[in-house]
Design a protein around this motif. Sequence first.
Motif, PDB file in Angstrom:
ATOM      1  N   PRO A  12       0.830  -1.207   0.000  1.00  0.00           N
ATOM      2  CA  PRO A  12       0.000   0.000   0.000  1.00  0.00           C
ATOM      3  C   PRO A  12       0.868   1.263   0.000  1.00  0.00           C
ATOM      4  CG  PRO A  12      -0.728  -1.539   1.687  1.00  0.00           C
ATOM      5  CD  PRO A  12       0.580  -2.046   1.162  1.00  0.00           C
ATOM      6  N   ASP A  71       0.521   4.092   1.505  1.00  0.00           N
ATOM      7  CA  ASP A  71       0.773   4.702   2.816  1.00  0.00           C
ATOM      8  C   ASP A  71       1.951   4.039   3.517  1.00  0.00           C
ATOM      9  OD1 ASP A  71      -0.810   2.392   3.166  1.00  0.00           O
ATOM     10  OD2 ASP A  71      -1.655   3.137   5.035  1.00  0.00           O
ATOM     11  N   ASP A 123      -3.999   9.172   0.498  1.00  0.00           N
ATOM     12  CA  ASP A 123      -4.409   8.927  -0.881  1.00  0.00           C
ATOM     13  C   ASP A 123      -5.587   9.796  -1.265  1.00  0.00           C
ATOM     14  OD1 ASP A 123      -2.406   7.055  -1.250  1.00  0.00           O
ATOM     15  OD2 ASP A 123      -3.686   5.366  -0.697  1.00  0.00           O
TER      16      ASP A 123
END
Length: 154
Positions: free
Chosen positions: A114, A116, A145
């Motif tokens: 991901p 993040d 995001d």
Amino acid sequence: MFDILVYLYETYYRPDACPDTAALVKKLSAVGFPEDEISEALDWLTGLAMTTDETQPAPKSSSGFRVYAPIEISALGTQAIGFIQFLESAGLLSSLQREIVIERALAVNESPLPLDKLRIIVLMMLWSQGTEPDMLMFDELLLSDDDNATRLLH
């Protein structure tokens, strides 16, 4: 593990400001982090320190380009690869720093990674080198995001 990495970044300005491993484990346990996550985070940080120590200084800019192996594409995902390429093309990551980020991202064993979590990896790589991100990079690393999607519409 990533919560611990963020905690360390926010608590200790530089890695050398961290207490020794035993004291750090006690402190992280006292704060409430589970033992398995503490162990995982410390192992990951040890790998980061080893990778950073083993690398030789590279030129600030490179005229070459990075070709990702199929296993890297699978593990990182296109969004993470695109973000790494953005940081490098903007001059915010050197080719050496890019390789450290890729190596540490692959060590997470989460596929696809991901965005993040990749941002935290980049932040921790810079932290381990004693480098403070400039404002543009700091914005990119700390925006969610959803923030990026909104900003792209302008």
